[in-house]
Structure formats: structure tokens, C-alpha cells
Motif scaffolding. Sequence first.
Motif, PDB file in Angstrom:
ATOM      1  N   ALA A 172       0.796  -1.407  -0.085  1.00  0.00           N
ATOM      2  CA  ALA A 172      -0.010  -0.141  -0.109  1.00  0.00           C
ATOM      3  C   ALA A 172       0.839   1.242   0.120  1.00  0.00           C
ATOM      4  N   TRP A 177       1.215   3.947  -3.007  1.00  0.00           N
ATOM      5  CA  TRP A 177       1.128   5.306  -2.765  1.00  0.00           C
ATOM      6  C   TRP A 177       2.409   6.314  -3.358  1.00  0.00           C
ATOM      7  N   GLN A 213      -0.946   6.091  -6.280  1.00  0.00           N
ATOM      8  CA  GLN A 213      -2.408   5.645  -5.777  1.00  0.00           C
ATOM      9  C   GLN A 213      -2.791   6.419  -4.565  1.00  0.00           C
ATOM     10  N   THR A 214      -3.982   6.643  -4.183  1.00  0.00           N
ATOM     11  CA  THR A 214      -4.263   7.499  -2.977  1.00  0.00           C
ATOM     12  C   THR A 214      -4.800   6.579  -1.971  1.00  0.00           C
ATOM     13  N   LEU A 215      -4.568   7.004  -0.737  1.00  0.00           N
ATOM     14  CA  LEU A 215      -4.858   6.498   0.385  1.00  0.00           C
ATOM     15  C   LEU A 215      -5.602   7.378   1.230  1.00  0.00           C
ATOM     16  N   SER A 216      -6.882   7.061   1.595  1.00  0.00           N
ATOM     17  CA  SER A 216      -7.730   7.942   2.512  1.00  0.00           C
ATOM     18  C   SER A 216      -7.043   8.188   4.045  1.00  0.00           C
ATOM     19  N   VAL A 261      -8.611   7.150   6.595  1.00  0.00           N
ATOM     20  CA  VAL A 261      -8.962   6.127   7.183  1.00  0.00           C
ATOM     21  C   VAL A 261      -8.197   4.865   6.897  1.00  0.00           C
ATOM     22  N   GLN A 262      -8.007   4.785   5.559  1.00  0.00           N
ATOM     23  CA  GLN A 262      -7.043   3.638   5.148  1.00  0.00           C
ATOM     24  C   GLN A 262      -5.672   3.641   5.703  1.00  0.00           C
ATOM     25  N   MET A 263      -5.176   4.757   5.786  1.00  0.00           N
ATOM     26  CA  MET A 263      -3.835   4.868   6.397  1.00  0.00           C
ATOM     27  C   MET A 263      -4.042   4.486   7.898  1.00  0.00           C
ATOM     28  N   PHE A 270      -5.957   2.111   9.013  1.00  0.00           N
ATOM     29  CA  PHE A 270      -6.091   0.831   9.311  1.00  0.00           C
ATOM     30  C   PHE A 270      -4.704  -0.032   8.811  1.00  0.00           C
ATOM     31  N   ILE A 271      -3.916   0.403   7.827  1.00  0.00           N
ATOM     32  CA  ILE A 271      -2.688   0.036   7.463  1.00  0.00           C
ATOM     33  C   ILE A 271      -1.785   0.085   8.732  1.00  0.00           C
ATOM     34  N   THR A 272      -1.716   1.133   9.344  1.00  0.00           N
ATOM     35  CA  THR A 272      -0.871   1.496  10.712  1.00  0.00           C
ATOM     36  C   THR A 272      -1.112   0.631  11.705  1.00  0.00           C
TER      37      THR A 272
END
Length: 108
Positions: free
Chosen positions: A72, A76, A81-84, A86-88, A90-92
Motif C-alpha cells: 500500500a 502510494w 495511488q491515493t490512500l484516505s 481511514v485507510q492509512m 487501518f494500514i498502520t
Amino acid sequence: MNPWMLLAACILAEVTATLLLNKSEGFAKPLYGFASLAIFGGCFIGLSIVLTRIPVGVTYAIWAGSGIALIALAGWLFLRQTLSPVQMLFITMIAVGAVGLKLSTHTA
């Protein structure tokens, strides 16, 4: 070889292979696709060695979670590719879980 270092190398190789697979454009550029397959093969050989020293559940959770977080991030950084937010978040959380598993697991 230290199994944790080998696992880290396998994860980085997996991320590289995934980026090459994306670059193959559905095997329209087969050189990238075949390079990806070769690297994935090496990853599984390395992973089989890791599994002799680290429990399979922990190994797979770290492999999958770290791979998700790193691909991911690579998407980026390199593929725009974009990450919101909220996505960041959850990836964290996935990354924190992988580190927690590593810190709480003793190798054989």
C-alpha cells in the motif's frame, strides 16, 4: 541465518514481485511477469525455511500484514495511488500488529 531477517527479506521480495506483476500489465509485458513469478518462487522457498523456526500462524500474519502495509505504501509512493486517512489508519494498525507479534514470539 536469523529467521526474522529471512522473513523480512522474503516480505521485501514479495513486495518487489507484486510491483513487477503490476508492471507486467496482465502479462502484456511478459518479462516483468516472469520475473515476478521467479521472485515469488524464491519467497516461498525462504518462507519454508522460516517456518522451521517461527510458528506458522505468526509467520503468516507477519508476512501478510507487512506485505499489505508495504505494498500500500509502495503504491502510494511509486504508483501515485491515493490512500484516505481511514485507510492509512487501518494500514498502520496492521503494521503495529505485525510488530507486536514479532515482539511477543520466541523462535524455536
